[in-house]
Structure formats: structure tokens, C-alpha cells
Write a protein that holds these residues in place. Structure first.
Motif, short mmCIF file in Angstrom:
data_model
loop_
_atom_site.label_atom_id
_atom_site.label_comp_id
_atom_site.label_asym_id
_atom_site.label_seq_id
_atom_site.Cartn_x
_atom_site.Cartn_y
_atom_site.Cartn_z
N ALA A 174 0.84 -1.21 0.00
CA ALA A 174 0.00 0.00 0.00
C ALA A 174 0.87 1.25 0.00
O ALA A 174 0.57 2.23 -0.71
CB ALA A 174 -0.94 -0.01 1.20
N ASN A 175 1.96 1.24 0.78
CA ASN A 175 2.87 2.40 0.80
C ASN A 175 3.52 2.60 -0.55
O ASN A 175 3.65 3.74 -1.03
CB ASN A 175 3.93 2.22 1.89
CG ASN A 175 3.35 2.37 3.29
OD1 ASN A 175 2.33 3.02 3.48
ND2 ASN A 175 4.00 1.76 4.26
N ILE A 176 3.95 1.52 -1.18
CA ILE A 176 4.59 1.62 -2.49
C ILE A 176 3.61 2.17 -3.52
O ILE A 176 3.93 3.07 -4.30
CB ILE A 176 5.14 0.25 -2.93
CG1 ILE A 176 6.34 -0.13 -2.06
CG2 ILE A 176 5.54 0.26 -4.39
CD1 ILE A 176 6.81 -1.55 -2.25
N VAL A 177 2.39 1.65 -3.52
CA VAL A 177 1.38 2.12 -4.47
C VAL A 177 1.06 3.59 -4.22
O VAL A 177 0.95 4.38 -5.17
CB VAL A 177 0.11 1.24 -4.39
CG1 VAL A 177 -1.05 1.85 -5.14
CG2 VAL A 177 0.39 -0.15 -4.91
N SER A 178 0.95 3.97 -2.97
CA SER A 178 0.65 5.36 -2.63
C SER A 178 1.76 6.28 -3.11
O SER A 178 1.50 7.35 -3.69
CB SER A 178 0.48 5.49 -1.12
OG SER A 178 0.32 6.83 -0.74
N ASP A 179 3.03 5.89 -2.88
CA ASP A 179 4.15 6.69 -3.35
C ASP A 179 4.16 6.81 -4.88
O ASP A 179 4.42 7.88 -5.43
CB ASP A 179 5.48 6.09 -2.88
CG ASP A 179 5.66 6.19 -1.36
OD1 ASP A 179 4.91 6.98 -0.73
OD2 ASP A 179 6.53 5.47 -0.82
N ASN A 180 3.88 5.70 -5.56
CA ASN A 180 3.87 5.73 -7.03
C ASN A 180 2.75 6.60 -7.57
O ASN A 180 2.94 7.32 -8.56
CB ASN A 180 3.76 4.31 -7.59
CG ASN A 180 5.04 3.53 -7.43
OD1 ASN A 180 6.11 4.09 -7.25
ND2 ASN A 180 4.94 2.22 -7.50
N VAL A 181 1.60 6.56 -6.93
CA VAL A 181 0.48 7.40 -7.38
C VAL A 181 0.81 8.87 -7.17
O VAL A 181 0.54 9.71 -8.04
CB VAL A 181 -0.83 7.00 -6.64
CG1 VAL A 181 -1.92 8.04 -6.85
CG2 VAL A 181 -1.30 5.64 -7.11
N ALA A 182 1.44 9.19 -6.03
CA ALA A 182 1.80 10.58 -5.77
C ALA A 182 2.83 11.06 -6.80
O ALA A 182 2.72 12.18 -7.32
CB ALA A 182 2.36 10.73 -4.35
N ALA A 183 3.81 10.21 -7.09
CA ALA A 183 4.83 10.59 -8.07
C ALA A 183 4.20 10.76 -9.46
O ALA A 183 4.54 11.69 -10.19
CB ALA A 183 5.94 9.54 -8.11
N ALA A 184 3.31 9.85 -9.81
CA ALA A 184 2.65 9.94 -11.12
C ALA A 184 1.80 11.20 -11.21
O ALA A 184 1.74 11.85 -12.27
CB ALA A 184 1.80 8.70 -11.36
N THR A 185 1.16 11.56 -10.13
CA THR A 185 0.35 12.78 -10.11
C THR A 185 1.23 14.02 -10.33
O THR A 185 0.88 14.91 -11.10
CB THR A 185 -0.40 12.91 -8.77
OG1 THR A 185 -1.19 11.75 -8.58
CG2 THR A 185 -1.28 14.14 -8.74
N ASP A 186 2.38 14.04 -9.65
CA ASP A 186 3.29 15.17 -9.82
C ASP A 186 3.79 15.26 -11.26
O ASP A 186 3.86 16.35 -11.84
CB ASP A 186 4.48 15.05 -8.86
CG ASP A 186 4.08 15.25 -7.41
OD1 ASP A 186 2.98 15.82 -7.17
OD2 ASP A 186 4.85 14.82 -6.52
N VAL A 187 4.14 14.12 -11.83
CA VAL A 187 4.62 14.10 -13.22
C VAL A 187 3.52 14.57 -14.16
O VAL A 187 3.76 15.35 -15.09
CB VAL A 187 5.11 12.68 -13.60
CG1 VAL A 187 5.33 12.56 -15.10
CG2 VAL A 187 6.40 12.35 -12.85
N ALA A 188 2.30 14.12 -13.92
CA ALA A 188 1.17 14.52 -14.78
C ALA A 188 0.93 16.03 -14.68
O ALA A 188 0.70 16.70 -15.70
CB ALA A 188 -0.08 13.75 -14.40
N LYS A 189 1.00 16.56 -13.46
CA LYS A 189 0.81 18.01 -13.30
C LYS A 189 1.90 18.78 -14.03
O LYS A 189 1.62 19.76 -14.72
CB LYS A 189 0.82 18.39 -11.82
CG LYS A 189 -0.44 18.04 -11.08
CD LYS A 189 -0.32 18.45 -9.62
CE LYS A 189 -1.52 18.04 -8.81
NZ LYS A 189 -1.36 18.38 -7.37
N ASP A 190 3.15 18.35 -13.85
CA ASP A 190 4.27 19.04 -14.49
C ASP A 190 4.19 18.95 -16.00
O ASP A 190 4.54 19.88 -16.72
CB ASP A 190 5.61 18.47 -14.00
CG ASP A 190 5.86 18.77 -12.52
OD1 ASP A 190 5.19 19.68 -11.98
OD2 ASP A 190 6.72 18.09 -11.91
#
Length: 168
Positions: free
Chosen positions: A94-110
Motif C-alpha cells: 500500500a505504501n509503495i502504491v501510494s508513493d507511485n500514485v503521488a509521483a505519477a500525479t506530480d509528473v502529470a501536473k508538471d
């Protein structure tokens, strides 16, 4: 050249026929060998089969109640350990998935920010251009006044011209 092609065709045809005959002969030989081995195995099985079940020997298993209780406790402790390990693994996932989703969100925003900025600029330019055209453009309209008497005279003149051309 044509005779060479015919010779090549006949040679390939003969080779295919020889290969087919060879395959059939080998297949028949293999089938005979297999049947012989099966009969030998069947005969050996019949010789080794005991028809009297009372000649068989069994080993008795003796256990006390204490041994069963100890085994049950050990099984329960193992199950608890597996459950807690599974819980920790799921937390890690769950922690890994949460970190990956947060990173993907940041990349998508950028990645999307420059696209949105360009689209906004184009929309602003189009809106400004549209407003400028609305303010600057004036449509001039020329009205033509029809005079039925003149139109009749023009039509009569055209008919006379056509009739004179036909006479000539």
C-alpha cells in the motif's frame, strides 16, 4: 531451361514419395515395438499383483491427546505468524502504491502545465482577435433599386437582337 524445371519437379516429387513411404514403414515398426512392450508390462503387472489383501502389512500410528494438542497449538501459532507477515506485506504494498500514485500525479501536473498554458494563451489570443474584429469590422451594403420599366426595355432589346441574329 524448361527441361531442367521438369527434372527438378520430378526429383522433388520422388523425394516426397520416398519420405512418405519411409515414414509409414517407421511408424508401423514403432507401433509393433510399442505393443510388445505394453504386453510385457501387462504380464509383469499380473505376476506382481497380490490377490490376498490379508497378506498386506500396515503400520499403526499411535498418538496421545497431548501430542494432538501440541500440534494444534503449533499450527495456530504458525497461522498467527503468517497472518501478521501478510499484514506487513500488504502495508508495504500500500505504501509503495501510494508513493507511485503521488509521483505519477506530480509528473502529470508538471507535464500538463505547459499544455494548459499554451491552450490558455491561444484562447486569450482568439478571444482578443474576435473582439477586435467585432469592433473594427463594418459591413457596407449597397442596395439596388429595381425599375420595372427599364427591365422591360432591356428585355425587349435583347429579344430584338436575337431575332436579327437569326435573320442573318
Amino acid at each position: 531451361m524448361a527441361s531442367f524445371k521438369k527434372l527438378l519437379f520430378l526429383a522433388s516429387l520422388a523425394g516426397a514419395a520416398a519420405a512418405g513411404v519411409s515414414y509409414v514403414l517407421k511408424y508401423k515398426g514403432y507401433q509393433k515395438e510399442l505393443e510388445g512392450e505394453f504386453k510385457d508390462f501387462d504380464d509383469e503387472l499380473d505376476e506382481n499383483t497380490d490377490n490376498n489383501p490379508s497378506d498386506r502389512k500396515y503400520t499403526e500410528l499411535k498418538s496421545s491427546t497431548d501430542e494432538f494438542v501440541t500440534a494444534a497449538k503449533d499450527t495456530a501459532n504458525s497461522a498467527k505468524g503468517m497472518a501478521s507477515a501478510a499484514k506487513e506485506v500488504l502495508k508495504g504494498v500500500a505504501n509503495i502504491v501510494s508513493d507511485n500514485v503521488a509521483a505519477a500525479t506530480d509528473v502529470a501536473k508538471d507535464s500538463a502545465k505547459p499544455i494548459f498554458d499554451k491552450a490558455k494563451d491561444k484562447l486569450d489570443k482568439a478571444t482578443k482577435k474576435s473582439e477586435d474584429e467585432d469592433n473594427d469590422s463594418e459591413v457596407e451594403v449597397d442596395f439596388y433599386e429595381m425599375n420595372p420599366d427599364e427591365d422591360k426595355k432591356d428585355l425587349a432589346q435583347k429579344i430584338d437582337d436575337v431575332l436579327e441574329d437569326d435573320k442573318k
